[in-house]
Design a protein around this motif. Structure first.
Motif, PDB file in Angstrom:
ATOM      1  N   TYR A 193     -20.120  32.467  -1.245  1.00 57.08           N
ATOM      2  CA  TYR A 193     -19.148  32.924  -0.249  1.00 57.08           C
ATOM      3  C   TYR A 193     -18.404  34.138  -0.807  1.00 57.08           C
ATOM      4  N   GLY A 194     -18.010  35.054   0.076  1.00 58.04           N
ATOM      5  CA  GLY A 194     -17.239  36.208  -0.351  1.00 58.04           C
ATOM      6  C   GLY A 194     -18.099  37.246  -1.058  1.00 58.04           C
ATOM      7  N   HIS A 195     -17.477  38.074  -1.858  1.00 56.88           N
ATOM      8  CA  HIS A 195     -18.124  39.142  -2.641  1.00 56.88           C
ATOM      9  C   HIS A 195     -18.878  40.129  -1.756  1.00 56.88           C
ATOM     10  N   ARG A 196     -18.483  40.274  -0.492  1.00 59.09           N
ATOM     11  CA  ARG A 196     -19.203  41.146   0.439  1.00 59.09           C
ATOM     12  C   ARG A 196     -19.137  42.621   0.068  1.00 59.09           C
ATOM     13  N   TYR A 217     -24.753  44.818   4.032  1.00 56.66           N
ATOM     14  CA  TYR A 217     -24.682  43.389   4.358  1.00 56.66           C
ATOM     15  C   TYR A 217     -23.335  43.068   4.993  1.00 56.66           C
ATOM     16  N   ARG A 218     -22.281  43.619   4.438  1.00 52.88           N
ATOM     17  CA  ARG A 218     -20.919  43.369   4.919  1.00 52.88           C
ATOM     18  C   ARG A 218     -20.709  43.927   6.324  1.00 52.88           C
ATOM     19  N   ASP A 219     -21.246  45.095   6.609  1.00 50.42           N
ATOM     20  CA  ASP A 219     -20.944  45.806   7.855  1.00 50.42           C
ATOM     21  C   ASP A 219     -21.857  45.453   9.022  1.00 50.42           C
ATOM     22  N   MET A 220     -22.898  44.668   8.804  1.00 48.70           N
ATOM     23  CA  MET A 220     -23.796  44.303   9.889  1.00 48.70           C
ATOM     24  C   MET A 220     -23.095  43.328  10.846  1.00 48.70           C
ATOM     25  N   LYS A 221     -23.198  43.593  12.150  1.00 47.93           N
ATOM     26  CA  LYS A 221     -22.510  42.788  13.165  1.00 47.93           C
ATOM     27  C   LYS A 221     -23.510  42.085  14.079  1.00 47.93           C
ATOM     28  N   ASN A 222     -23.106  40.931  14.611  1.00 50.57           N
ATOM     29  CA  ASN A 222     -23.932  40.237  15.599  1.00 50.57           C
ATOM     30  C   ASN A 222     -23.644  40.790  16.979  1.00 50.57           C
ATOM     31  N   LYS A 266     -21.911  39.706  19.335  1.00 54.98           N
ATOM     32  CA  LYS A 266     -20.539  39.504  19.793  1.00 54.98           C
ATOM     33  C   LYS A 266     -19.525  40.297  18.973  1.00 54.98           C
ATOM     34  N   GLY A 267     -19.999  41.086  18.008  1.00 51.41           N
ATOM     35  CA  GLY A 267     -19.118  41.910  17.197  1.00 51.41           C
ATOM     36  C   GLY A 267     -18.612  41.242  15.931  1.00 51.41           C
ATOM     37  N   GLY A 268     -19.034  40.016  15.707  1.00 56.44           N
ATOM     38  CA  GLY A 268     -18.641  39.299  14.489  1.00 56.44           C
ATOM     39  C   GLY A 268     -19.617  39.610  13.357  1.00 56.44           C
ATOM     40  N   PRO A 269     -19.344  39.096  12.169  1.00 61.76           N
ATOM     41  CA  PRO A 269     -20.251  39.353  11.053  1.00 61.76           C
ATOM     42  C   PRO A 269     -21.619  38.687  11.264  1.00 61.76           C
ATOM     43  N   LYS A 270     -22.693  39.434  11.049  1.00 62.49           N
ATOM     44  CA  LYS A 270     -24.051  38.912  11.215  1.00 62.49           C
ATOM     45  C   LYS A 270     -24.488  38.115   9.990  1.00 62.49           C
ATOM     46  N   CYS A 271     -24.109  38.602   8.828  1.00 58.43           N
ATOM     47  CA  CYS A 271     -24.639  38.056   7.591  1.00 58.43           C
ATOM     48  C   CYS A 271     -23.704  37.010   6.992  1.00 58.43           C
ATOM     49  N   PRO A 272     -24.289  35.891   6.541  1.00 60.92           N
ATOM     50  CA  PRO A 272     -23.455  34.819   5.978  1.00 60.92           C
ATOM     51  C   PRO A 272     -22.906  35.144   4.602  1.00 60.92           C
TER      52      PRO A 272
END
Length: 88
Positions: free
Chosen positions: A66-69, A75-80, A82-88
């Motif tokens: 978790y974290g360390h994006r 990886y951090r900036d990719m969106k789904n 709905k505009g939320g984060p795509k990558c876990p």
């Protein structure tokens, strides 16, 4: 008849060579995503999304579960959708 065999051989070589490229990319992402998703409640979904993100970001997956994006801006900036984060 020879033309059919030649076409089949070319198609077979193209398909198997592209499979090799994708399988090596998957294997480098697979281990990183297994670590990243090891504590996820929806493990299968996490692995699926992580592998998509890893391939698009050329093998970059943040360390830990978790974290360390900030380690991987792609990886951090990719969106789904709905505009939320795509990558876990």
């Amino acid at each position: 008849m020879k033309l059919v065999v030649v076409r089949f051989s070319i198609i077979f070589l193209l398909l198997t060579s592209s499979w090799f490229v994708f399988s090596t990319a998957d294997s480098s992402c697979g281990g990183k995503c297994n670590v990243r998703c090891s504590k996820a409640s929806q493990h299968d979904l996490c692995i699926k999304d992580c592998n998509i993100c890893c391939q698009k970001c050329k093998g970059c997956v943040p360390s830990g579960t978790y974290g360390h994006r900030d380690e991987c801006p792609c990886y951090r900036d990719m969106k789904n959708s709905k505009g939320g984060p795509k990558c876990p």
